[in-house]
Design a protein around this motif. Sequence first.
Motif, PDB file in Angstrom:
ATOM      1  N   ASP A  20       3.126 -46.645 -74.304  1.00  0.00           N
ATOM      2  CA  ASP A  20       4.351 -47.426 -74.431  1.00  0.00           C
ATOM      3  C   ASP A  20       4.906 -47.447 -75.852  1.00  0.00           C
ATOM      4  N   LEU A  21       4.173 -46.883 -76.813  1.00  0.00           N
ATOM      5  CA  LEU A  21       4.638 -46.877 -78.199  1.00  0.00           C
ATOM      6  C   LEU A  21       5.955 -46.136 -78.371  1.00  0.00           C
ATOM      7  N   LEU A  57       2.482 -38.473 -84.772  1.00  0.00           N
ATOM      8  CA  LEU A  57       2.890 -39.881 -84.782  1.00  0.00           C
ATOM      9  C   LEU A  57       2.198 -40.594 -85.940  1.00  0.00           C
ATOM     10  N   VAL A  58       3.001 -41.217 -86.799  1.00  0.00           N
ATOM     11  CA  VAL A  58       2.488 -41.837 -88.023  1.00  0.00           C
ATOM     12  C   VAL A  58       2.879 -43.313 -88.047  1.00  0.00           C
ATOM     13  N   CYS A  59       1.936 -44.159 -88.435  1.00  0.00           N
ATOM     14  CA  CYS A  59       2.181 -45.604 -88.574  1.00  0.00           C
ATOM     15  C   CYS A  59       1.734 -46.063 -89.956  1.00  0.00           C
ATOM     16  N   SER A  60       2.205 -47.222 -90.350  1.00  0.00           N
ATOM     17  CA  SER A  60       1.567 -47.907 -91.472  1.00  0.00           C
ATOM     18  C   SER A  60       0.269 -48.497 -90.953  1.00  0.00           C
ATOM     19  N   VAL A  61      -0.697 -48.689 -91.841  1.00  0.00           N
ATOM     20  CA  VAL A  61      -1.959 -49.293 -91.441  1.00  0.00           C
ATOM     21  C   VAL A  61      -1.717 -50.671 -90.841  1.00  0.00           C
ATOM     22  N   GLU A  62      -0.811 -51.427 -91.443  1.00  0.00           N
ATOM     23  CA  GLU A  62      -0.510 -52.770 -90.942  1.00  0.00           C
ATOM     24  C   GLU A  62       0.002 -52.715 -89.515  1.00  0.00           C
ATOM     25  N   ARG A  63       0.945 -51.815 -89.241  1.00  0.00           N
ATOM     26  CA  ARG A  63       1.506 -51.707 -87.892  1.00  0.00           C
ATOM     27  C   ARG A  63       0.453 -51.213 -86.899  1.00  0.00           C
ATOM     28  N   ALA A  64      -0.332 -50.229 -87.315  1.00  0.00           N
ATOM     29  CA  ALA A  64      -1.353 -49.695 -86.416  1.00  0.00           C
ATOM     30  C   ALA A  64      -2.376 -50.759 -86.037  1.00  0.00           C
ATOM     31  N   ARG A  65      -2.735 -51.593 -87.001  1.00  0.00           N
ATOM     32  CA  ARG A  65      -3.693 -52.657 -86.700  1.00  0.00           C
ATOM     33  C   ARG A  65      -3.073 -53.727 -85.810  1.00  0.00           C
ATOM     34  N   ALA A  66      -1.816 -54.027 -86.058  1.00  0.00           N
ATOM     35  CA  ALA A  66      -1.136 -55.017 -85.230  1.00  0.00           C
ATOM     36  C   ALA A  66      -1.046 -54.552 -83.774  1.00  0.00           C
ATOM     37  N   LEU A  67      -0.953 -53.257 -83.591  1.00  0.00           N
ATOM     38  CA  LEU A  67      -0.881 -52.691 -82.243  1.00  0.00           C
ATOM     39  C   LEU A  67      -2.257 -52.524 -81.615  1.00  0.00           C
TER      40      LEU A  67
END
Length: 507
Positions: free
Chosen positions: A49-50, A253-263
Amino acid sequence: MKEIAPNTPVIVGVGFYQNPTDDPAACPEPYEMMVEAVRDAAKDAGRPDLVTTIESISVEQGMWQYRNPGKLIAEAIGCPGARSVLADLGVLQLTPLFDLFAAIQAGEVSMGVVTGGEAKYRDLRAKITGTEVSNYQEPEDTPPPDVYHPTPDPFATQAESNAGIMMPVELFAVIESALRAEQGLDIESHRDQVAELYSEFSEIAAANPHAWNREPVAASDIRNPAGKNTMLAFPYTKKHNSQWNVNQSVAILVCSVERARALGLNESQWIYPVSAAQSRHVVCLAEQRALHTHPGTVVAGQRAYELAGISADNIVAADLYSCFPSAVQSFARDLKLKRNIPWTVTGSMAFAGGPYNHGALDGVARMVEVLREKAEGDAAPGYGLTSNLSGIFGKQAVAIFANKPGPRGYRYEDVTDSVAAIDKPVPSITEYDGPASVLGYTVVFHKDTITHGFVYGETPDGKRVVARSDNQEALKVMTQKEWVGETVTISDGKLFSIESAASVVNQ
């Protein structure tokens, strides 16, 4: 280890799609293939769903003519507000990825994807079968991409154009001859060496689930022209060349660490960009000071190692840009990579597939999978290196990735100015009659017949000339005896001749 900065970029998913069908009507068009790759990347990240929350979509220009492919993809996956980025041909293929890393570090976006896709095999099969296929035509009022990266850089000098050398296989074969001479190899030993290297690559492709061709190829079947494996530009046969007749797409697909952890994404699957450096300083082949080595690669590589705090000895796997064997070998030489590690993780563009303008992305995506495998049960970080060139080694990029976070986070540097300060072009001329020392050359074939050949030469006063010959007898000699370092006679600035072929071959 200190806490990772929340805006550190991390690769959380990679996606691949390919369709080897011989029925062109059954193959999606390029943007649809990219959609599938992006969806596969989200699935790989553990959250299909990302796709609806992606904020930036960067696309590498292909052979297609979409006005705004990023927007097409965004609408198809359900994130119509995503920023669309398009990088033109000639832009280093790693540049959009570096730009996404930078945007995440700056807090401009927290999640983005870089993708590319090509359906040239579909087009080939359509021509063979007489099937009509077409790509979606966007309305004329379609807005342009939010970000567009053009490239105004030259591909060749006037001297090269006048001589008629323009095909990449010819130009990289000239580089190959310079590499051969630099190693002090005779022609036959060199052909053996390159064929053995590419046979090893074919075995790596056979183990790569995303490779277009997964059949190992014997060195002799690569080296020697036979059947469909024709000689193209000596010493290259067709099997040495990038295979661009593929239906393939890829997405990172690239995320910030903060966003990846939040997800809640699985951190054990993350791969960390550690460092990157690129040079956009362009010198055409005829004006490069040496044909076998490139200051842009050397400087970018040194800086990437320094930024990462490692050396070449720490690299456990590489994917060196592999449009032709000389590209791989020159990168390995300048980056100080030894043969005790793989120089490709895909299996090379000759076997894994060489889509028109996103092969470097395939290398990064496959490197992610390889580094994940190396992370299992190993406390020490595993470092992987990928490289990229544009034009005929006119620009260079190097990126280092790791399966564990490094103490320095991600660091990047554009080394263009540093390279430009040391890499001054040698003047090339178009009007010249007289002797020239051969720096590199190739002999061009059509099927089994020699048609013409090219030399890159240096005049006694240090200028560069590029010249052509149609003398089949003389050119045959140049496939049997090393001609780098020998002298030819240039006339009219674009033709060359050598002494009697009979006398030369008997020396």
